[in-house]
Scaffold this motif. Sequence first.
Motif, PDB file in Angstrom:
ATOM      1  N   LYS A 198     -25.650 -20.553  29.819  1.00  0.00           N
ATOM      2  CA  LYS A 198     -26.260 -19.788  30.919  1.00  0.00           C
ATOM      3  C   LYS A 198     -26.490 -18.346  30.508  1.00  0.00           C
ATOM      4  O   LYS A 198     -27.536 -17.755  30.816  1.00  0.00           O
ATOM      5  CB  LYS A 198     -25.361 -19.832  32.160  1.00  0.00           C
ATOM      6  CG  LYS A 198     -25.290 -21.161  32.884  1.00  0.00           C
ATOM      7  CD  LYS A 198     -24.445 -21.018  34.133  1.00  0.00           C
ATOM      8  CE  LYS A 198     -24.292 -22.314  34.896  1.00  0.00           C
ATOM      9  NZ  LYS A 198     -23.437 -23.297  34.183  1.00  0.00           N
ATOM     10  N   GLN A 199     -25.489 -17.754  29.824  1.00  0.00           N
ATOM     11  CA  GLN A 199     -25.656 -16.366  29.404  1.00  0.00           C
ATOM     12  C   GLN A 199     -26.778 -16.240  28.381  1.00  0.00           C
ATOM     13  O   GLN A 199     -27.524 -15.249  28.385  1.00  0.00           O
ATOM     14  CB  GLN A 199     -24.343 -15.828  28.834  1.00  0.00           C
ATOM     15  CG  GLN A 199     -24.309 -14.306  28.694  1.00  0.00           C
ATOM     16  CD  GLN A 199     -24.430 -13.584  30.021  1.00  0.00           C
ATOM     17  OE1 GLN A 199     -25.495 -13.574  30.641  1.00  0.00           O
ATOM     18  NE2 GLN A 199     -23.348 -12.981  30.463  1.00  0.00           N
ATOM     19  N   ARG A 200     -26.932 -17.224  27.514  1.00  0.00           N
ATOM     20  CA  ARG A 200     -28.032 -17.215  26.558  1.00  0.00           C
ATOM     21  C   ARG A 200     -29.378 -17.306  27.277  1.00  0.00           C
ATOM     22  O   ARG A 200     -30.355 -16.666  26.881  1.00  0.00           O
ATOM     23  CB  ARG A 200     -27.884 -18.365  25.559  1.00  0.00           C
ATOM     24  CG  ARG A 200     -26.736 -18.185  24.564  1.00  0.00           C
ATOM     25  CD  ARG A 200     -26.537 -19.430  23.707  1.00  0.00           C
ATOM     26  NE  ARG A 200     -25.355 -19.320  22.881  1.00  0.00           N
ATOM     27  CZ  ARG A 200     -25.350 -18.889  21.623  1.00  0.00           C
ATOM     28  NH1 ARG A 200     -26.489 -18.527  21.051  1.00  0.00           N
ATOM     29  NH2 ARG A 200     -24.228 -18.822  20.936  1.00  0.00           N
ATOM     30  N   VAL A 201     -29.415 -18.109  28.355  1.00  0.00           N
ATOM     31  CA  VAL A 201     -30.646 -18.184  29.155  1.00  0.00           C
ATOM     32  C   VAL A 201     -30.945 -16.823  29.775  1.00  0.00           C
ATOM     33  O   VAL A 201     -32.098 -16.375  29.801  1.00  0.00           O
ATOM     34  CB  VAL A 201     -30.506 -19.263  30.255  1.00  0.00           C
ATOM     35  CG1 VAL A 201     -31.691 -19.205  31.226  1.00  0.00           C
ATOM     36  CG2 VAL A 201     -30.404 -20.652  29.627  1.00  0.00           C
ATOM     37  N   GLY A 202     -29.887 -16.131  30.268  1.00  0.00           N
ATOM     38  CA  GLY A 202     -30.083 -14.803  30.834  1.00  0.00           C
ATOM     39  C   GLY A 202     -30.616 -13.817  29.799  1.00  0.00           C
ATOM     40  O   GLY A 202     -31.480 -12.982  30.106  1.00  0.00           O
ATOM     41  N   ILE A 203     -30.127 -13.914  28.573  1.00  0.00           N
ATOM     42  CA  ILE A 203     -30.620 -13.033  27.500  1.00  0.00           C
ATOM     43  C   ILE A 203     -32.054 -13.390  27.146  1.00  0.00           C
ATOM     44  O   ILE A 203     -32.899 -12.505  26.943  1.00  0.00           O
ATOM     45  CB  ILE A 203     -29.696 -13.136  26.270  1.00  0.00           C
ATOM     46  CG1 ILE A 203     -28.306 -12.603  26.612  1.00  0.00           C
ATOM     47  CG2 ILE A 203     -30.279 -12.363  25.083  1.00  0.00           C
ATOM     48  CD1 ILE A 203     -27.262 -12.848  25.527  1.00  0.00           C
ATOM     49  N   ALA A 204     -32.361 -14.690  27.073  1.00  0.00           N
ATOM     50  CA  ALA A 204     -33.734 -15.112  26.765  1.00  0.00           C
ATOM     51  C   ALA A 204     -34.702 -14.613  27.831  1.00  0.00           C
ATOM     52  O   ALA A 204     -35.807 -14.145  27.513  1.00  0.00           O
ATOM     53  CB  ALA A 204     -33.788 -16.638  26.673  1.00  0.00           C
ATOM     54  N   ARG A 205     -34.298 -14.703  29.082  1.00  0.00           N
ATOM     55  CA  ARG A 205     -35.146 -14.216  30.181  1.00  0.00           C
ATOM     56  C   ARG A 205     -35.371 -12.710  30.065  1.00  0.00           C
ATOM     57  O   ARG A 205     -36.478 -12.209  30.265  1.00  0.00           O
ATOM     58  CB  ARG A 205     -34.499 -14.557  31.519  1.00  0.00           C
ATOM     59  CG  ARG A 205     -35.296 -14.091  32.733  1.00  0.00           C
ATOM     60  CD  ARG A 205     -34.622 -14.511  34.016  1.00  0.00           C
ATOM     61  NE  ARG A 205     -33.271 -13.956  34.117  1.00  0.00           N
ATOM     62  CZ  ARG A 205     -32.428 -14.266  35.109  1.00  0.00           C
ATOM     63  NH1 ARG A 205     -32.793 -15.114  36.051  1.00  0.00           N
ATOM     64  NH2 ARG A 205     -31.228 -13.716  35.142  1.00  0.00           N
ATOM     65  N   ALA A 206     -34.294 -11.971  29.709  1.00  0.00           N
ATOM     66  CA  ALA A 206     -34.425 -10.519  29.560  1.00  0.00           C
ATOM     67  C   ALA A 206     -35.348 -10.143  28.408  1.00  0.00           C
ATOM     68  O   ALA A 206     -35.994  -9.097  28.443  1.00  0.00           O
ATOM     69  CB  ALA A 206     -33.045  -9.898  29.359  1.00  0.00           C
ATOM     70  N   LEU A 207     -35.404 -10.994  27.386  1.00  0.00           N
ATOM     71  CA  LEU A 207     -36.212 -10.695  26.199  1.00  0.00           C
ATOM     72  C   LEU A 207     -37.643 -11.214  26.292  1.00  0.00           C
ATOM     73  O   LEU A 207     -38.456 -10.944  25.398  1.00  0.00           O
ATOM     74  CB  LEU A 207     -35.549 -11.296  24.958  1.00  0.00           C
ATOM     75  CG  LEU A 207     -34.198 -10.720  24.541  1.00  0.00           C
ATOM     76  CD1 LEU A 207     -33.616 -11.537  23.404  1.00  0.00           C
ATOM     77  CD2 LEU A 207     -34.351  -9.269  24.132  1.00  0.00           C
ATOM     78  N   ALA A 208     -37.961 -11.950  27.355  1.00  0.00           N
ATOM     79  CA  ALA A 208     -39.252 -12.641  27.438  1.00  0.00           C
ATOM     80  C   ALA A 208     -40.443 -11.708  27.249  1.00  0.00           C
ATOM     81  O   ALA A 208     -41.426 -12.051  26.581  1.00  0.00           O
ATOM     82  CB  ALA A 208     -39.353 -13.374  28.777  1.00  0.00           C
ATOM     83  N   LEU A 209     -40.372 -10.498  27.833  1.00  0.00           N
ATOM     84  CA  LEU A 209     -41.499  -9.561  27.778  1.00  0.00           C
ATOM     85  C   LEU A 209     -41.322  -8.501  26.691  1.00  0.00           C
ATOM     86  O   LEU A 209     -42.024  -7.502  26.684  1.00  0.00           O
ATOM     87  CB  LEU A 209     -41.686  -8.895  29.140  1.00  0.00           C
ATOM     88  CG  LEU A 209     -41.993  -9.868  30.293  1.00  0.00           C
ATOM     89  CD1 LEU A 209     -42.088  -9.127  31.608  1.00  0.00           C
ATOM     90  CD2 LEU A 209     -43.269 -10.649  30.026  1.00  0.00           C
ATOM     91  N   ARG A 210     -40.378  -8.758  25.777  1.00  0.00           N
ATOM     92  CA  ARG A 210     -40.121  -7.879  24.634  1.00  0.00           C
ATOM     93  C   ARG A 210     -39.826  -6.436  25.067  1.00  0.00           C
ATOM     94  O   ARG A 210     -40.539  -5.493  24.722  1.00  0.00           O
ATOM     95  CB  ARG A 210     -41.298  -7.893  23.653  1.00  0.00           C
ATOM     96  CG  ARG A 210     -41.602  -9.255  23.047  1.00  0.00           C
ATOM     97  CD  ARG A 210     -40.416  -9.755  22.220  1.00  0.00           C
ATOM     98  NE  ARG A 210     -40.755 -10.931  21.431  1.00  0.00           N
ATOM     99  CZ  ARG A 210     -40.622 -12.198  21.853  1.00  0.00           C
ATOM    100  NH1 ARG A 210     -40.143 -12.421  23.065  1.00  0.00           N
ATOM    101  NH2 ARG A 210     -40.949 -13.188  21.074  1.00  0.00           N
ATOM    102  N   PRO A 211     -38.757  -6.221  25.824  1.00  0.00           N
ATOM    103  CA  PRO A 211     -38.393  -4.863  26.258  1.00  0.00           C
ATOM    104  C   PRO A 211     -37.853  -4.052  25.090  1.00  0.00           C
ATOM    105  O   PRO A 211     -37.503  -4.594  24.032  1.00  0.00           O
ATOM    106  CB  PRO A 211     -37.303  -5.117  27.302  1.00  0.00           C
ATOM    107  CG  PRO A 211     -36.653  -6.380  26.831  1.00  0.00           C
ATOM    108  CD  PRO A 211     -37.759  -7.222  26.266  1.00  0.00           C
ATOM    109  N   SER A 212     -37.744  -2.738  25.302  1.00  0.00           N
ATOM    110  CA  SER A 212     -37.139  -1.874  24.284  1.00  0.00           C
ATOM    111  C   SER A 212     -35.693  -1.526  24.640  1.00  0.00           C
ATOM    112  O   SER A 212     -34.912  -1.166  23.760  1.00  0.00           O
ATOM    113  CB  SER A 212     -37.955  -0.594  24.113  1.00  0.00           C
ATOM    114  OG  SER A 212     -38.112   0.076  25.347  1.00  0.00           O
TER     115      SER A 212
END
Length: 317
Positions: free
Chosen positions: A159-173
């Motif tokens: 679940k935490q990996r899914v949360g990280i993947a979601r946070a990275l989806a739009l390539r934030p800085s």
Amino acid sequence: MSNLLEVRNLSKVFTSPGGPFRKARAMHAVNDVSFDLPKGRVIGVVGESGCGKSTLARLILRLIEPSSGTLRFDGDDLLAKTSAEMRKLRADMQMVFQDPYSAIDPRYTVARAVMEPFDVQGREHAGTRESVIAELLEMVGMNAGLAGSFPHQISGGQKQRVGIARALALRPSLLVLDEPTASLDVSVQAQIISLLEQLRDDLGLTYLFISHDLSLVRYFCDEIMVMYLGRVVEALPDTEQPARHPYTKTLMDSTFAPTPNQRRVITPLEGEVPSPFDLPPGCAFVDRCPHATAICTSETPVLSARGGHAVACHNPL
């Protein structure tokens, strides 16, 4: 090195309304916090529960509004942005929450959860939906075959990996990590930290890392900021720097050393943490500090730097 985030005199006051049998009260959850976060760096924020760490994280992303202070992200004044402008800007500044169980909608599949940022921002994605989902899951070490799973069908670490993947989806800085390993087993914590290190190197990310675990912060972060009852009491420019504030030293001394001959005997702090609604005059740490003097009971210490190492204490170590 340029600053990605600049925080100046940031404060948040929560009020408790009065009534027939009680008076109105105010609590400074975050009190006059200032710091810079350079691009590509990791700043760790530590302190006891209730010190204001998570409130600070939400203020930086304007999930809650500050009472005073300024916030600049990559040169932009965040407090001058409208709600619509902030929604668009959050594509570049994301948050990973502490509890992976409540961070994902239980009605969403893994695929829908990681694609949610594209839907919220109204953005097109490169390639097919399936290929984007597979790429994001692979980025965080998950099998694309789990894309159709619901949250109750995967583990806490997944679940935490899914949360990280979601946070990275739009390539934030910028990623604000609010205790991302707190609810995970030790072995899974190590996997998540290793993943975050790799993503930082691969994607050039900047992290604000919030944690109770000082040993983890010293390993993972470049700098450490220590909070106590809403204020920053010490800012260490190097994780190996010795503590100068009595509170920070107690925190560092209390970390567990796995080697028996390296374990220390420490003197526990006396007294209780004061109520944030009823702070003592002067230094908030005065009733628990073994080095307190008369000035500590009347004057609030100011965070002042010497050689990049800042401490708010009348009698620094």
